[in-house]
Scaffold this motif. Structure first.
Motif, PDB file in Angstrom:
ATOM      1  N   CYS A   1      -3.712   0.125   9.242  1.00  0.00           N
ATOM      2  CA  CYS A   1      -4.613   1.117   9.763  1.00  0.00           C
ATOM      3  C   CYS A   1      -5.998   0.614   9.396  1.00  0.00           C
ATOM      4  CB  CYS A   1      -4.343   2.654   9.081  1.00  0.00           C
ATOM      5  SG  CYS A   1      -4.573   2.594   7.276  1.00  0.00           S
TER       6      CYS A   1
ATOM      7  N   CYS B   1       2.621  -0.614   4.037  1.00  0.00           N
ATOM      8  CA  CYS B   1       2.375  -1.792   4.582  1.00  0.00           C
ATOM      9  C   CYS B   1       2.402  -2.943   3.237  1.00  0.00           C
ATOM     10  CB  CYS B   1       1.253  -2.087   5.012  1.00  0.00           C
ATOM     11  SG  CYS B   1       0.815  -1.093   6.631  1.00  0.00           S
TER      12      CYS B   1
ATOM     13  N   CYS C   1       0.867  -1.319   0.001  1.00  0.00           N
ATOM     14  CA  CYS C   1      -0.070   0.080  -0.194  1.00  0.00           C
ATOM     15  C   CYS C   1       1.115   1.284  -0.103  1.00  0.00           C
ATOM     16  CB  CYS C   1      -0.926   0.015   1.296  1.00  0.00           C
ATOM     17  SG  CYS C   1      -2.160   1.639   1.423  1.00  0.00           S
TER      18      CYS C   1
END
Ligand code: SF4
Length: 508
Positions: free
Chosen positions: A40, A30, A23
């Protein structure tokens, strides 16, 4: 996967399912496995593609057009994609972002409003430099100025100046978020996120009280729910109600932590011809009938430590008007505490049953008090990186906001932009849609932010002309992170955001 999302084809072909993909929406970067979410919980890997998991929220301002409000949809799947007459506003809630912003904002949407061609730039800002200002309507002493405010034992802010009838806290800020230990940063981020999403948060203040703060709700201080905000200080209360007491009682003392008022000495009493009573207040006399420091701040009468109001009275002076039978009303600034006394033969006040004739005036104080609430303002600075997602020349956006050409909103809610440099804004979280805020583990808060301005102004300040789309296209195709779309009725009381600006421009 939402049917509308599926229709959207990303620019790059999805990677094969089962492989971890990265990401790129924040610096945590991540690697996310198929079917999982990142640190998150905002982004996930679905079918080999990074997807923003919350739907983009499109608000419909139905009331102003007389249309029917659309109820919140649980998700977008039962929505046929049609516009329903009300004016839509694409908020940044669920829009996604990149941080730092090395590419244009996720949605740049054009719409004609009242004959004006407008562009709204929509992005979720990641704010390490952000905080929350909390206003707690209460006289009660929650803690000394500059005392540390804690959540789950971690320092997350401090007590700041008391304002009229309210105690103020400053929560968050970059030093607590990133300047302390990991636990401090996490606790700060979590408390701010909950406060902004209107959840109750228990805060403890060093040397002070434990307060449960929930935006738009009454504060709970040391386990006691506060009901009323004081009508004013003791002196102001005397000014407001002296005429109501005239002829009913010989003396009135309004007990208050800041200024305790005495009607017979006060200017209001003098004007009404009030006679001297020989009363003596144990405090620092400021001006006639106004006393500071009758007590330390506390949880008692009028925000003092006092539970027995007679504690603040000295000896009564017969030479200056004290006499047996003289009547005395003592009351607090919220009208919640009151007592009635008469002087005995030795000029000592003796408590008597509260007379009916004074009830109305005490009730009047209570009636004039507003409900005690907690107010939570999210405060953040839209920094250079975020601005780069709006225009190739970021300072132009700052100038445009400061010149009132660009109207800033937070999830469609109006914001207050501070004067001076940068785009530093505050928003009342009760005006934003539910769960408008998110977080990332850097740690930082994620907040929706939208910039709306005339299309010609947008192009002039170096906006991304090639990225401008229509609302219908956003509804139809979604965005880069393939999130679903959700329609919701705009919160009551918020105009379609830039209308206020347009109307102001028209008037000037
Ligand atoms: S923390 Fe969230 S936004 Fe940041 S990289 Fe991980 S999943 Fe993406």
């Amino acid at each position: 996967m939402n049917e509308l999302s599926e229709r959207f084809t990303p620019a790059e072909p999805p990677k094969p399912a089962g492989e971890k993909i990265r990401c790129d929406a924040c610096p945590v970067m991540c690697y996310i496995a198929e079917g999982r979410t990142g640190a998150c919980d905002r982004y996930g890997n679905r079918d080999g593609r990074i997807v923003r998991l919350d739907p983009v929220t499109i608000l419909h301002h139905a009331a102003e057009t007389g249309g029917k409000a659309i109820p919140f949809a649980a998700d977008a799947e039962d929505w046929d994609g049609s516009l329903v007459g009300a004016r839509p506003f694409v908020t940044a809630i669920g829009a996604g972002t990149t941080y730092p912003d090395y590419k244009p904002a996720p949605f740049i949407v054009a719409q004609e409003v009242e004959g004006v061609d407008l562009v709204t730039v929509v992005t979720e800002g990641i704010f390490s430099y952000c905080g929350v200002k909390v206003k707690i309507d209460t006289d009660r002493h929650v803690g000394p100025e500059t005392a540390i405010v804690r959540a789950k034992g971690e320092a997350i802010g401090h007590v700041t100046t008391a304002e009229y009838g309210s105690q103020m806290l400053s929560i968050g800020g970059v030093h607590h978020l990133t300047g302390g230990s990991k636990a401090e940063g996490r606790a700060t981020c979590e408390a701010m996120l909950d406060l902004c999403n209107r959840k109750p948060v228990e805060l403890t203040i060093d040397g002070g009280a434990t307060v449960i703060v929930e935006a738009g709700k009454a504060p709970v201080i040391d386990g006691k729910t506060e009901h009323r905000m004081r009508v004013g200080c003791g002196s102001a209360t005397i000014g407001m109600f002296a005429t109501q007491w005239r002829g009913l009682v010989d003396e009135v003392v309004v007990v208050d932590d800041h200024i305790t008022g005495v009607v017979s000495e006060h200017q209001a009493g003098k004007v009404l011809g009030w006679e001297d009573t020989g009363i003596k207040i144990l405090g620092r006399r400021s001006t006639p009938g106004r006393y500071f420091k009758v007590s330390e701040p506390g949880l008692g009468w009028g925000g003092t430590t006092i539970t027995d109001p007679l504690q603040i009275l000295g000896d009564w002076n017969a030479k200056k008007g004290a006499r047996p039978g003289l009547s005395l009303l003592m009351v607090s600034t919220t009208g919640e505490q009151f007592a009635y006394f008469e002087l005995d033969d030795a000029l000592r006040p003796v408590e008597k049953p509260f007379p009916q004739r004074l009830r109305k005036s005490v009730e009047l104080i209570e009636d004039n008090c507003e409900p005690a609430l907690c107010t939570v303002l999210f405060m953040a600075g839209a920094g250079g990186s975020l601005r780069a997602g709006v225009t190739e020349n970021p300072v132009n956006l700052t100038r445009s906001v400061q010149g009132l050409k660009t109207y800033v909103t937070c999830g469609g809610a109006p914001v207050y932009v501070w004067p001076g440099g940068g785009i530093t804004l505050m928003v009342d979280v009760t005006r934003t849609p539910e769960n408008a805020f998110g977080s990332v583990p850097t740690p930082a808060l994620v907040a929706p932010i939208e910039f709306t301005l005339r299309r010609d102004d947008y192009l002039r300040l170096g906006g991304y002309a090639g990225e401008i789309r229509t609302v219908a296209d956003v509804l139809e195709r979604g965005g880069e992170y393939a999130s679903p779309r959700r329609q919701a009725a705009a919160p009551a009381g918020n105009l379609w955001p830039p209308l206020a600006q347009l109307h102001r421009d028209a008037a000037s």
